[in-house]
Enzyme design. Structure first.
Site, PDB file in Angstrom:
ATOM      1  N   GLU A 132      12.564   9.272 -27.472  1.00 57.27           N
ATOM      2  CA  GLU A 132      13.862   9.095 -28.145  1.00 57.27           C
ATOM      3  C   GLU A 132      13.996   7.695 -28.767  1.00 57.27           C
ATOM      4  O   GLU A 132      15.077   7.109 -28.806  1.00 57.27           O
ATOM      5  CB  GLU A 132      15.010   9.435 -27.187  1.00 57.27           C
ATOM      6  CG  GLU A 132      14.870  10.878 -26.720  1.00 57.27           C
ATOM      7  CD  GLU A 132      16.138  11.530 -26.260  1.00 57.27           C
ATOM      8  OE1 GLU A 132      17.202  11.116 -26.752  1.00 57.27           O
ATOM      9  OE2 GLU A 132      16.048  12.460 -25.448  1.00 57.27           O
TER      10      GLU A 132
ATOM     11  N   GLY B  40       0.830  -1.220   0.000  1.00 52.02           N
ATOM     12  CA  GLY B  40       0.000   0.000   0.000  1.00 52.02           C
ATOM     13  C   GLY B  40       0.854   1.256   0.000  1.00 52.02           C
ATOM     14  O   GLY B  40       0.528   2.240  -0.670  1.00 52.02           O
TER      15      GLY B  40
HETATM   16  N1  CAA Z   1      23.229   8.022 -37.661  1.00 48.65           N
HETATM   17  C1  CAA Z   1      23.396   8.732 -38.818  1.00 48.65           C
HETATM   18  N2  CAA Z   1      22.631   8.500 -39.929  1.00 48.65           N
HETATM   19  C2  CAA Z   1      21.680   7.538 -39.846  1.00 48.65           C
HETATM   20  C3  CAA Z   1      21.480   6.764 -38.677  1.00 48.65           C
HETATM   21  C4  CAA Z   1      22.310   7.049 -37.560  1.00 48.65           C
HETATM   22  N3  CAA Z   1      22.154   6.372 -36.403  1.00 48.65           N
HETATM   23  N4  CAA Z   1      20.470   5.904 -38.898  1.00 48.65           N
HETATM   24  C5  CAA Z   1      20.056   6.098 -40.158  1.00 48.65           C
HETATM   25  N5  CAA Z   1      20.793   7.092 -40.727  1.00 48.65           N
HETATM   26  C6  CAA Z   1      20.695   7.596 -42.110  1.00 48.65           C
HETATM   27  C7  CAA Z   1      20.880   6.445 -43.072  1.00 48.65           C
HETATM   28  O1  CAA Z   1      22.249   6.258 -43.363  1.00 48.65           O
HETATM   29  C8  CAA Z   1      20.106   6.903 -44.271  1.00 48.65           C
HETATM   30  O2  CAA Z   1      20.889   7.829 -44.992  1.00 48.65           O
HETATM   31  P1  CAA Z   1      20.964   7.767 -46.612  1.00 48.65           P
HETATM   32  O3  CAA Z   1      19.574   8.028 -47.072  1.00 48.65           O
HETATM   33  O4  CAA Z   1      21.912   8.865 -46.961  1.00 48.65           O
HETATM   34  O5  CAA Z   1      21.443   6.391 -46.931  1.00 48.65           O
HETATM   35  C9  CAA Z   1      18.934   7.672 -43.660  1.00 48.65           C
HETATM   36  O6  CAA Z   1      19.346   8.040 -42.345  1.00 48.65           O
HETATM   37  C10 CAA Z   1      17.670   6.857 -43.596  1.00 48.65           C
HETATM   38  O7  CAA Z   1      17.943   5.687 -42.847  1.00 48.65           O
HETATM   39  P2  CAA Z   1      16.945   4.453 -42.813  1.00 48.65           P
HETATM   40  O8  CAA Z   1      16.580   4.063 -44.210  1.00 48.65           O
HETATM   41  O9  CAA Z   1      17.521   3.420 -41.909  1.00 48.65           O
HETATM   42  O10 CAA Z   1      15.646   5.108 -42.158  1.00 48.65           O
HETATM   43  P3  CAA Z   1      14.270   4.475 -41.752  1.00 48.65           P
HETATM   44  O11 CAA Z   1      13.186   5.281 -42.346  1.00 48.65           O
HETATM   45  O12 CAA Z   1      14.268   2.991 -41.991  1.00 48.65           O
HETATM   46  O13 CAA Z   1      14.180   4.796 -40.184  1.00 48.65           O
HETATM   47  C11 CAA Z   1      14.548   4.455 -37.891  1.00 48.65           C
HETATM   48  C12 CAA Z   1      15.113   4.396 -39.293  1.00 48.65           C
HETATM   49  C13 CAA Z   1      15.609   3.826 -37.026  1.00 48.65           C
HETATM   50  C14 CAA Z   1      13.238   3.706 -37.721  1.00 48.65           C
HETATM   51  C15 CAA Z   1      14.348   5.949 -37.519  1.00 48.65           C
HETATM   52  O14 CAA Z   1      13.280   6.507 -38.225  1.00 48.65           O
HETATM   53  C16 CAA Z   1      14.104   6.158 -36.033  1.00 48.65           C
HETATM   54  O15 CAA Z   1      15.055   6.147 -35.240  1.00 48.65           O
HETATM   55  N6  CAA Z   1      12.829   6.375 -35.644  1.00 48.65           N
HETATM   56  C17 CAA Z   1      12.547   6.759 -34.280  1.00 48.65           C
HETATM   57  C18 CAA Z   1      12.474   8.240 -34.158  1.00 48.65           C
HETATM   58  C19 CAA Z   1      12.661   8.684 -32.753  1.00 48.65           C
HETATM   59  O16 CAA Z   1      13.506   8.193 -32.013  1.00 48.65           O
HETATM   60  N7  CAA Z   1      11.869   9.680 -32.363  1.00 48.65           N
HETATM   61  C20 CAA Z   1      12.013  10.253 -31.078  1.00 48.65           C
HETATM   62  C21 CAA Z   1      11.576  11.668 -31.147  1.00 48.65           C
HETATM   63  S1  CAA Z   1      12.555  12.777 -30.275  1.00 48.65           S
HETATM   64  C22 CAA Z   1      12.074  12.700 -28.672  1.00 48.65           C
HETATM   65  O17 CAA Z   1      11.512  11.770 -28.182  1.00 48.65           O
HETATM   66  C23 CAA Z   1      12.517  13.880 -27.986  1.00 48.65           C
HETATM   67  C24 CAA Z   1      12.018  14.299 -26.713  1.00 48.65           C
HETATM   68  O18 CAA Z   1      11.220  15.176 -26.671  1.00 48.65           O
HETATM   69  C25 CAA Z   1      12.655  13.851 -25.469  1.00 48.65           C
END
Ligand code: CAA
Length: 382
Positions: A364, A341
């Protein structure tokens, strides 16, 4: 393998611990209940170098490494998660991207103000219809003949949005190009065309303010572009890699607070004529809580250490965040359960830890996104 910390890292940890225990912990329940942004405490953290831990001294920061950042975050989060959320946005989401990609002018004027805690920063990627699928954003920046951009669109779930002076914003500059058509900008919220929308009522981290924002014909100058036009998505992903280490550290801090209070409680609370810590069912919980806490901390320090070596750390950051956030959720759940509790009562901080832990599995990058990042890294498949 060396598990010891440097003198500088321990000094930073000590500064963070003293502010966390003397100032933040005593006021945490109040700020949680009233949902008020703890501006004075944030300024104090800034004055002590904790708002720009990895920012070099020449730009107003503490000039420390990612391991120092983790140690400080854990201390602040153990006192209050909401304070550590604000700290993590300023440190990782705001400063790290500008340090890596910003101009000298952006670092000298804008990073300095944030690192010293005089202003608050925010990060605007998410939109009402695009969260995990970040490239599905609609916010549009249209380039004009004079090189400026006119920005229109909405962003949601903006942590520190209600109080931020500057925001790192991601918008589409080249429609149809997906990730390659996104550009990062630094927005000044005092300029015309920037508007704040509704504030989000939240389950936890209630003292960290969150709101929607909207751009209506906001004009960004070429000097407001962060990095190179069209390279914004990579900047966002790189920033989130650093941010995920911060959230992992936050989760470790919340979990540590819940664990330490529970460890004390099981020695004092009696049932059936004995301290409940002598019962095997309680002992099993204590042992499992401690194992998960240590695993989370070590994986978080590993991610920070890999980053400090200048090596790619995307997968390590995702592993740390996934493990630490799910551990924090599990540990705070057990802590509430063991306290019975009293764990459910607002008179103790356990229920706050439990509510605060949940966000670490969401922002994030959700746990599902961390699993996607880890699995892609392991298999090379998409
Ligand atoms: N570092 C640098 N570049 C990266 C990378 C990284 N870690 N990951 C991907 N990229 C680049 C890729 O190299 C690619 O570049 P090119 O087009 O030049 O080849 C481009 O980004 C696209 O990559 P993907 O094709 O892998 O992208 P995707 O559409 O498949 O998405 C994902 C990847 C991992 C799903 C990404 O969209 C993601 O992380 N989504 C989650 C978003 C997120 O974390 N949002 C949180 C919001 S912020 C927040 O919460 C803040 C707050 O207020 C506290």
């Amino acid at each position: 393998m060396d598990f010891s910390f440097t003198e500088e890292q321990l000094m930073l940890q000590d500064v963070a611990r003293r502010i966390a225990q003397d100032v933040i912990a005593p006021s945490a329940a109040h700020f949680d209940q009233v949902g008020e942004f703890p501006l004075d405490n944030i300024r104090l953290l800034g004055e002590n170098g904790l708002m720009g831990i990895e920012v070099p001294a020449e730009y107003g920061g503490a000039g420390m490494d990612p391991v120092g950042y983790v140690l400080a975050m854990v201390e602040v989060a153990a006192a209050d998660a909401a304070h550590s959320t604000i700290m993590s946005v300023n440190n990782s989401l705001f400063c790290s991207g500008i340090l890596a990609h910003g101009s000298e002018q952006q670092k000298q004027s804008i990073v300095r103000a944030i690192a010293e805690g005089r202003e608050i920063g925010a990060f605007a990627l998410t939109e009402p219809q695009s969260g995990s699928d970040a490239t599905a954003m609609r916010c549009r920046a249209v380039k004009q003949d004079d090189g400026s951009f006119v920005i229109n669109g909405k962003k949601s779930w903006i942590t520190s949005g209600p109080v931020a002076r500057y925001i790192v914003l991601f918008a589409i500059t080249d429609p149809g190009q997906g990730a390659r058509g996104i550009t990062a900008f630094i927005v000044d919220t005092t300029r015309a065309g920037f508007h704040r929308g509704k504030t989000e009522p939240k389950l936890g981290i209630r003292a960290s303010a969150t709101c929607e924002i909207e751009f209506v014909d906001y004009v960004a100058q070429p000097a407001d572009v962060l990095g190179t036009e069209g390279k914004g998505f990579g900047i966002a992903m790189g920033v989130l890699d650093s941010g995920r280490i911060g959230i992992a550290a936050q989760a470790v801090g919340i979990a540590r607070a819940a664990y330490e209070q529970t460890r004390q409680y099981v020695k004092e609370r009696k049932a059936f004529g004995a301290a409940i810590g002598t019962f095997q069912m309680t002992q099993a919980k204590i042992a499992d809580m401690k194992c998960r806490l240590d695993a989370a901390l070590l994986l978080t320090l590993r991610a920070a250490w890999v980053k400090a070596q200048g090596r790619p750390f995307t997968a390590e950051a995702a592993i740390a965040k996934l493990t630490a956030s799910e551990s924090a959720m599990w540990i705070t759940h057990q802590a509430v359960q063991i306290h019975g509790g009293m764990g459910y009562s607002r008179e103790m901080p356990l229920e706050r830890y439990f509510r605060d832990a949940k966000i670490t599995e969401i922002y994030e990058g959700t746990s599902e996104i961390q699993r996607l990042v880890i699995a892609r890294s392991e298999t090379g498949l998409r």
